[in-house]
Write a protein that holds these residues in place. Structure first.
Motif, PDB file in Angstrom:
ATOM      1  N   ASP A 270     -10.835   2.807   2.085  1.00 56.17           N
ATOM      2  CA  ASP A 270      -9.717   3.277   1.260  1.00 56.17           C
ATOM      3  C   ASP A 270      -8.373   2.749   1.754  1.00 56.17           C
ATOM      4  O   ASP A 270      -7.390   2.784   0.997  1.00 56.17           O
ATOM      5  CB  ASP A 270      -9.691   4.813   1.228  1.00 56.17           C
TER       6      ASP A 270
ATOM      7  N   ALA B 181      -0.678  -7.045  -2.298  1.00 49.09           N
ATOM      8  CA  ALA B 181      -1.342  -5.834  -2.794  1.00 49.09           C
ATOM      9  C   ALA B 181      -1.433  -5.903  -4.310  1.00 49.09           C
ATOM     10  O   ALA B 181      -0.539  -6.432  -4.979  1.00 49.09           O
ATOM     11  CB  ALA B 181      -0.572  -4.596  -2.354  1.00 49.09           C
TER      12      ALA B 181
ATOM     13  N   SER C 104      -9.092  -0.225  -3.602  1.00 50.41           N
ATOM     14  CA  SER C 104      -9.131   0.882  -4.560  1.00 50.41           C
ATOM     15  C   SER C 104      -9.723   0.370  -5.867  1.00 50.41           C
ATOM     16  O   SER C 104      -9.784  -0.841  -6.108  1.00 50.41           O
ATOM     17  CB  SER C 104      -7.732   1.457  -4.803  1.00 50.41           C
TER      18      SER C 104
ATOM     19  N   ASN D  58      -5.364  -3.218  -1.446  1.00 48.46           N
ATOM     20  CA  ASN D  58      -4.266  -2.246  -1.383  1.00 48.46           C
ATOM     21  C   ASN D  58      -3.065  -2.698  -0.561  1.00 48.46           C
ATOM     22  O   ASN D  58      -1.953  -2.250  -0.788  1.00 48.46           O
ATOM     23  CB  ASN D  58      -4.750  -0.933  -0.743  1.00 48.46           C
ATOM     24  N   ARG D  59      -3.293  -3.554   0.416  1.00 46.84           N
ATOM     25  CA  ARG D  59      -2.240  -3.859   1.397  1.00 46.84           C
ATOM     26  C   ARG D  59      -1.650  -5.238   1.173  1.00 46.84           C
ATOM     27  O   ARG D  59      -2.340  -6.172   0.785  1.00 46.84           O
ATOM     28  CB  ARG D  59      -2.820  -3.801   2.810  1.00 46.84           C
TER      29      ARG D  59
ATOM     30  N   GLN E  39      -9.098   0.713  -9.884  1.00 49.19           N
ATOM     31  CA  GLN E  39      -8.152   1.159 -10.907  1.00 49.19           C
ATOM     32  C   GLN E  39      -8.537   0.521 -12.238  1.00 49.19           C
ATOM     33  O   GLN E  39      -8.575  -0.711 -12.345  1.00 49.19           O
ATOM     34  CB  GLN E  39      -6.717   0.776 -10.527  1.00 49.19           C
TER      35      GLN E  39
END
Length: 339
Positions: free
Chosen positions: A296, A269, A300, A309-310, A302
């Motif tokens: 989602d 992640a 993401s 994310n994972r 940023q």
């Protein structure tokens, strides 16, 4: 309207074993199903050139059939030569065509001449009591060789493990050849690396030879330690309203130039995939195997960076070919599973 018809023959036309993908259309006027007899009557079905720029299946079959020009095949063989018109231009598909690996029974595409043809082929092979089905493909990105299945059943796992340790289970996208044939026989899709690699041709040749010599698929259970099994959990596409590139700095989404090196690597992640001009509009869409939007859950934005994310998500089929990304997808996301 229905101007596409299936060419079905029971012999090898002159010049077929020497043809290149580019001039194959001179020998086969369109999609063609060829039936060849063998010692065991139930045929092995092999489809090649469903994508016109993926020649490894054709090249391996040519070598195989040359070996048996003066002797009978161990098993009957039915071969479908798919998108020969796209092959003549070295394209996945022509702009006015559907994807030939999305037209099979179970497809989400509307009825058309190509979906009618695919239904006819499955019906023909069911009547012939097909033994097993093998669909041969290449990747555009940097990927290892692996086999794909659509059912987690032992015969499917046996057929896939003959190709190697890496096996991917998926049920989406819909309308793929292997999923349609999975309803009538054990079926696999072979992903054989990039076009033009001799090892890919040799690997498929060896695999098809092994399949032809099988009297039956092994009945013993495939053991989890003998394979690396992954489940495709999402398909990732670039948003159609977003411009993207790997090298044009003014694109809405600038993807990393070494992105394809992540294929078949379990990545942590926080790994950055690229940069986006928009914080409010997600530039990619991830759909799970039921078609639900799960973007989602996996991605993401940023500080302008597109992040995964994972933990331990493994991409496959990441490619730098922007045309293929638009025609198909950016990649698939997978998770490791145990039997």
């Amino acid at each position: 309207m229905n101007i596409l018809s299936l060419n079905q023959i029971d012999y090898l036309p002159d010049g077929l074993l020497e043809a290149t993908p580019e001039n194959l259309q001179r020998i086969l006027p369109g999609p063609t199903l060829i039936h060849l007899p063998g010692r065991q009557a139930e045929p092995l079905f092999v489809s090649v050139l469903l994508h016109g720029n993926e020649p490894t299946g054709l090249l391996s079959l040519q070598l195989l059939l040359k070996k048996y020009q003066s002797q009978p095949l161990p098993r009957s063989l039915s071969i479908f030569f798919g998108n020969v018109s796209a092959a003549s231009k070295n394209l996945r598909r022509l702009d006015n065509q559907p994807d030939y690996n999305r037209i099979w029974p179970g497809t989400e595409l509307p009825n058309c001449a190509e979906t009618e043809m695919a239904r006819e082929i499955v019906s023909i092979m069911k009547k012939r009591h097909v033994f097993a089905s093998v669909d041969v493909h290449n990747n555009t990105g940097l990927n290892p060789h692996y086999a794909c299945i659509n059912k987690l059943e032992n015969q499917f796992l046996q057929l896939a493990s003959l190709f190697g340790r890496l096996i991917v289970y998926f049920i989406r996208p819909k309308g793929v050849q292997s999923a349609a044939f999975a309803e009538i026989c054990p079926a696999v899709t072979l992903e054989c690396g990039r076009p033009g690699q001799h090892y890919g041709v040799e690997h498929v040749l060896e695999y098809l030879s092994s399949c032809l010599h099988l009297t039956a698929l092994p009945q013993h259970q495939v053991q989890h330690q003998d394979i690396d099994l992954f489940h495709t959990v999402a398909q990732v596409k670039v948003h159609e309203k977003i411009s993207f590139s790997f090298n044009q700095a003014d694109a809405d989404l600038l993807l990393n130039e070494d992105l394809e090196r992540m294929n078949f690597t379990e990545i942590p992640a926080g790994t950055v995939w690229g940069t986006s001009k928009y914080d409010s509009l997600m530039p990619i869409i991830a759909q799970d195997e039921c078609g639900n939007n799960v973007t989602d859950d996996y991605f993401s934005i940023q500080n302008g960076n597109l992040l995964i994310n994972r933990h331990n998500i493994m991409p496959s089929m990441l490619t730098l070919d922007e045309r293929v990304i638009r025609q198909d997808c950016l990649c698939y996301l997978m998770e490791r599973i145990r039997l």
